[in-house]
Write a protein that holds these residues in place. Structure first.
Motif, PDB file in Angstrom:
ATOM      1  N   HIS A  82      40.500  38.807  46.600  1.00 46.61           N
ATOM      2  CA  HIS A  82      39.936  39.051  45.269  1.00 46.61           C
ATOM      3  C   HIS A  82      38.445  38.718  45.295  1.00 46.61           C
ATOM      4  N   HIS A  83      37.668  39.407  44.471  1.00 45.76           N
ATOM      5  CA  HIS A  83      36.249  39.109  44.423  1.00 45.76           C
ATOM      6  C   HIS A  83      35.994  37.690  43.891  1.00 45.76           C
ATOM      7  N   ALA A  88      32.340  41.276  45.910  1.00 47.87           N
ATOM      8  CA  ALA A  88      33.559  41.738  46.575  1.00 47.87           C
ATOM      9  C   ALA A  88      33.816  40.961  47.860  1.00 47.87           C
ATOM     10  N   HIS A 117      44.111  42.253  46.539  1.00 46.20           N
ATOM     11  CA  HIS A 117      44.067  42.120  45.086  1.00 46.20           C
ATOM     12  C   HIS A 117      43.085  43.093  44.432  1.00 46.20           C
ATOM     13  N   ARG A 118      42.092  43.503  45.169  1.00 48.61           N
ATOM     14  CA  ARG A 118      41.095  44.464  44.684  1.00 48.61           C
ATOM     15  C   ARG A 118      40.675  45.348  45.845  1.00 48.61           C
ATOM     16  N   ASP A 119      39.844  46.330  45.544  1.00 47.01           N
ATOM     17  CA  ASP A 119      39.312  47.222  46.568  1.00 47.01           C
ATOM     18  C   ASP A 119      37.799  47.059  46.615  1.00 47.01           C
ATOM     19  N   ASP A 120      37.196  47.521  47.681  1.00 52.49           N
ATOM     20  CA  ASP A 120      35.749  47.593  47.810  1.00 52.49           C
ATOM     21  C   ASP A 120      35.453  48.906  48.524  1.00 52.49           C
ATOM     22  N   ASN A 148      45.711  47.374  42.515  1.00 49.89           N
ATOM     23  CA  ASN A 148      44.525  47.907  41.827  1.00 49.89           C
ATOM     24  C   ASN A 148      43.639  48.751  42.738  1.00 49.89           C
ATOM     25  N   TRP A 149      44.289  49.566  43.550  1.00 51.43           N
ATOM     26  CA  TRP A 149      43.595  50.559  44.356  1.00 51.43           C
ATOM     27  C   TRP A 149      43.893  51.941  43.782  1.00 51.43           C
ATOM     28  N   GLY A 188      37.870  45.991  37.385  1.00 47.41           N
ATOM     29  CA  GLY A 188      38.389  46.405  38.678  1.00 47.41           C
ATOM     30  C   GLY A 188      39.867  46.711  38.707  1.00 47.41           C
ATOM     31  N   CYS A 189      40.533  46.616  37.552  1.00 52.51           N
ATOM     32  CA  CYS A 189      41.973  46.881  37.508  1.00 52.51           C
ATOM     33  C   CYS A 189      42.252  48.374  37.342  1.00 52.51           C
TER      34      CYS A 189
END
Length: 312
Positions: A82-83, A88, A117-120, A148-149, A188-189
């Motif tokens: 997660h960021h 990120a 948990h997130r993308d970059d 969350n991609w 970011g969701c």
């Protein structure tokens, strides 16, 4: 409790996944009550994350697993990379760091379901898939997923994995609910829209939905006039959702169940494998979710709930 299979995981993943974003060791007795009750109901799968409660969620679960000596019966879903305040963190170093910390907190040597948990978008899927496959080969992870991609990035990652004989994402975890979001609940969701649903249907990729019941929108506690919950107003207050709420209430009355159970059933009756992350904190809430998970909705009823066509 109903379950699905996710490639890479030999245990059944129950369609109701117990959330833990409020677990702390200081309230360990309450944690045990929640998890013991959930397991007694047939649940196998617990959701957590590196960032939840500053790590105390994972620590609480690890303590419970150690005391109950039931690790091999439980499916752990945790998330990393997660960021933070600097930005990120979807990179080899952060993924590896967070995974090792999570393993230590959870008092285990493997994670059943590990999600980013997130993308970059600035990081290539090659780096991400290569890194995760290193940990799969080492036995630290059994299955990888994306929280969350976008479907485009998941497909890109899986196509890279397929070309190179690697393991790709075998599950996705966006928000999916009967209520349509105006904007992301958190930055970011991702909320699954109709095109995402169609993509999951085509690929049959399991979807593990967070906020599956729209954070209480369908409880009956809220109305157009009641704007006490600013987050609900911001994310879910719109005319289409009020119409969906009305339809869900009508269908619930016809079936002799509650409106929020219909909202849960909507998520669990898609044309591809789905699970719902739930936040049941007491017996009444868990029973409600359990009953809702057993409701069968037809394709026509699902379409009608969305306002697409009238039930025949």
């Amino acid at each position: 409790m109903k379950s699905i299979q996710i490639p890479g995981v030999y245990k059944p993943v129950t369609t109701l996944i117990q959330g833990s974003d409020y677990f702390t060791p200081s309230k360990f007795e309450s944690v045990c009550e929640v998890l013991d009750r959930y397991v007694a109901k047939g649940g196998t799968t617990i959701d957590t994350a590196y960032i939840y409660c500053g790590g105390e969620s994972e620590e609480s679960i690890g303590q419970w697993l150690e005391e109950r000596k039931n690790r091999e019966d439980i499916v752990i879903l945790t998330k990393g990379a997660h960021h933070d305040r600097q930005g990120a963190r979807v990179n080899k170093e952060a993924i590896t760091h967070d995974l090792h910390v999570s393993l230590k907190r959870l008092k285990t040597d493997y994670i059943d379901l590990y999600a980013l948990h997130r993308d970059d978008l600035s990081v290539s899927v090659k780096i991400i898939i290569d890194t995760l496959n290193e940990h799969i080969r080492a036995g630290r992870i059994h299955a990888i997923g994306a929280s969350n991609w976008s479907k485009e990035r998941i497909q890109e990652a899986n196509e890279y994995a397929a070309r190179n004989g690697l393991i790709g994402f075998t599950f996705s975890s966006p928000n999916l609910s009967l209520a349509k979001a105006n904007e992301p609940f958190w930055p970011g969701c991702i909320t699954a829209d109709d095109s995402d649903i169609q993509w999951h249907k085509e690929h049959q990729l399991p979807l593990l939905s967070w906020s599956s019941q729209a954070r209480g929108f369908f409880t009956g506690l809220y109305s157009k006039e009641n704007k006490s919950n600013k987050d609900l107003v911001r994310v879910f207050y719109n005319e289409e959702n009020w119409e969906r709420l009305e339809r869900a209430s009508k269908l619930a009355e016809e079936k002799g169940v509650t409106t929020i159970q219909i909202a849960l059933a909507y998520v669990l009756n898609q044309s591809f494998p789905t699970c719902a992350l739930i936040g049941a904190r007491n017996e009444e809430e868990l029973d409600s979710c359990f009953e809702g998970s057993n409701i069968i909705l037809t394709d026509q009823e699902i379409a009608w709930l969305k306002g697409e066509e009238v039930i025949a």
